[in-house]
Design an enzyme around this catalytic site. Structure first.
Site, PDB file in Angstrom:
ATOM      1  N   LEU A 106       0.918  -1.136   0.000  1.00  0.00           N
ATOM      2  CA  LEU A 106       0.000   0.000   0.000  1.00  0.00           C
ATOM      3  C   LEU A 106       0.956   1.182   0.000  1.00  0.00           C
ATOM      4  CD1 LEU A 106      -2.985   0.828   0.288  1.00  0.00           C
ATOM      5  CD2 LEU A 106      -2.675   0.824   2.745  1.00  0.00           C
ATOM      6  N   ASP A 107       0.906   2.009  -1.055  1.00  0.00           N
ATOM      7  CA  ASP A 107       1.996   2.977  -1.193  1.00  0.00           C
ATOM      8  C   ASP A 107       2.020   4.006  -0.065  1.00  0.00           C
ATOM      9  OD1 ASP A 107       0.685   5.534  -2.174  1.00  0.00           O
ATOM     10  OD2 ASP A 107      -0.117   4.061  -3.575  1.00  0.00           O
ATOM     11  N   GLY A 108       3.164   4.660   0.082  1.00  0.00           N
ATOM     12  CA  GLY A 108       3.399   5.572   1.200  1.00  0.00           C
ATOM     13  C   GLY A 108       2.360   6.670   1.323  1.00  0.00           C
ATOM     14  N   SER A 110      -0.759   6.456   0.579  1.00  0.00           N
ATOM     15  CA  SER A 110      -2.107   5.933   0.824  1.00  0.00           C
ATOM     16  C   SER A 110      -2.207   5.481   2.267  1.00  0.00           C
ATOM     17  CB  SER A 110      -2.399   4.745  -0.089  1.00  0.00           C
ATOM     18  OG  SER A 110      -2.219   5.136  -1.422  1.00  0.00           O
TER      19      SER A 110
END
Ligand code: DC
Length: 489
Positions: A106-108, A110
């Protein structure tokens, strides 16, 4: 080592959770010294006995697997360590969990639900597109995407030579603004695969860059009750349920095939996952909302308040000065109302969850609720909102909206108790006045020609007059547990 129950030994070896191990035993897949043991409770000592599952010897007694869910705030990377020494999800967990691995990315930028575990097999099944486990995200995007944009996102687009697509995307709220640059929409997105930054890349290439992205669900796991940065361990049943869901999503048999020569496991292939709906009906003041919310929270289910959408239609009509007794002209208002899975209600993108509680809106709601033209649209929309399952509260959920719901509860309470509760909810309004309004609403709701308020024949009747909220929730939770174990077997 002393003798332990077989299911405990199997779980400790990391083969399955205790509950799955019990099922394996019942299916005759476990042997002790060559004898099939298919009754619960048998103890054995791995140092003295030859214990086998599906013919494979239980050798190593590994530590039980651990599973944690975390509500990741923005700014933390979903990785175990970062060479650039930026914050990671591991910084949010106690030191004792440092051996866990975050599942998927889960990207930084988000936020939202992250699963961490040391169970590599489950991690692979959660992330690999082959298993098709749905994950739900809420995205705020720039602009107001039209229907054709949503369709293209679902059909697929090419980004940097890669074919990307969103499995399902719908607008749940629109925030129009005179200035084009300030228009926003809130989308609900379901992904069953999940390439790197897929949602952001698809929506950006279609002209609606993502401004905020939050993941609320991974299969049956939800971030409900977790504050940003909060975490909790999963219970054994939750892990079991996740495993079961993955199996169903992937179209696999309910359990791995038993070894040749042993009794075949019961059903070969599970039917496709039917949405698990908990239908809660009952008159005003019976405690539906508090109970439905608490049950949803307890199980991590979505929660839909259909009464709130009837109220929102009344509010829309009142704001436009429409005649509340004119059914056909109210019908189109239903399309402007959206229920989200956290129990909120939106009208034209505005969160009106509070505004619809006003007493004049309550009175308007029971007037608009009688129109068949309006109900037809509402019922269809309720079915769509809750297509993925959840706790659904209303008047006709068990009778009309979800007549096949596996759990149906009809909550009731003595009129004076209901009036007292409503009066405290509404800032201690005069109990006598509240009781006479309730009597009037009960009469309208039960006396109308279409979908009147009544208990479904197969609904559990629960009189909450002398029960606390906790007691009522515990009773409903028991019904949910029973229905879930029935659907698992
Ligand atoms: O549950 P509530 O008080 O918020 O419901 C508002 C009104 O909507 C109430 O008069 C009953 C009606 N209603 C309905 O007709 N069907 C539903 N499924 C839910 C509510």
């Amino acid at each position: 080592m002393t003798a332990e129950r077989l299911q405990k030994l199997i779980a400790a070896a990391g083969i399955a959770s205790r509950r799955s191990a019990e099922r394996m035993i019942a299916e005759g897949r476990v042997t002790v010294d060559g004898e099939v043991v298919n009754v619960p409770g048998v103890r054995a000592d791995p140092a003295l006995h030859d214990i086998r599952v599906d013919g494979a010897r239980l050798r190593k007694l590994g530590k039980p697997r651990r599973y944690v869910i975390l509500n990741k705030p923005i700014g933390h990377l979903t990785t175990r360590s970062d060479p650039g020494r930026r914050s990671t999800v591991m910084d949010l967990l106690p030191h004792s969990f440092r051996s866990l691995v975050p599942v998927g990315r889960l990207d930084g930028n988000s936020s939202g639900l992250v699963l961490l575990t040391d169970d590599g097999e489950l991690a692979q099944r959660v992330t690999h597109p082959r298993y098709r486990l749905p994950k739900t995200y809420y995205a705020t995007v720039r602009g107001l995407p039209e229907e054709d944009v949503l369709e293209r996102a679902q059909r697929g687009v090419r980004v940097d030579g890669e074919g990307l697509r969103l499995d399902q995307v719908e607008v749940i709220a629109r925030f129009p603004h005179r200035a084009e640059s300030k228009r926003r929409a809130r989308l609900r997105v379901t992904l069953r695969g999940g390439r790197n930054r897929e949602i952001r890349r698809v929506l950006s290439v279609l002209g609606h860059p993502v401004l905020e992205l939050h993941r609320t669900r991974i299969g049956c796991l939800a971030d409900t009750g977790l504050t940003p940065g909060g975490w909790r361990k999963l219970r054994g049943e939750e892990v079991d349920e996740l495993r079961e869901l993955i199996r169903r999503c992937a179209g696999e048999p309910a359990a791995p095939a038993p070894p040749a020569g042993s009794k075949p496991a019961a059903p070969a292939v599970q039917p496709p996952a039917a949405a698990f709906v908990v239908a809660i009906d009952g008159p005003a003041g019976s405690g539906k909302t508090s109970v439905a919310r608490a049950v949803a929270e307890r199980f991590g289910f979505a929660y839909f308040n259909t009464g709130a959408s009837v109220r929102a239609v009344a509010l829309a009509a009142m704001r436009q000065d429409l005649d509340l007794d004119e059914g056909p002209s109210l019908r189109t208002l239903a399309f402007r109302v959206i229920l989200d899975p956290e129990g909120r209600v939106f009208l034209d993108g505005e969160d009106v969850s509070e505004a619809v509680r006003a007493p004049e809106v309550s009175a308007g709601a029971s007037r608009v609720a009688v129109h068949p033209e309006l109900r037809e649209v509402l019922v269809e929309r309720w079915r769509q909102f809750a297509a993925g399952g959840g706790v659904v509260e209303g008047r006709d959920i068990g009778t009309v909206v979800f007549p096949d719901a596996p759990v149906k509860v009809f909550l009731d309470a003595r009129p004076e108790v209901r009036a007292q509760r409503r009066s405290s909810d509404e800032g201690d309004r005069d109990v006598g006045a509240v009781q006479s309004e309730l009597r009037h609403r009960d009469h309208t709701d039960s006396g109308r020609a279409v979908a009147p308020l009544r208990r479904a024949q197969d609904a559990h009747h629960l009189d909450t007059s002398d029960l606390t909220l906790e007691e009522t929730v515990a009773r409903v939770a028991e019904l949910v547990e029973t229905a879930r174990s029935r659907s698992r077997n």
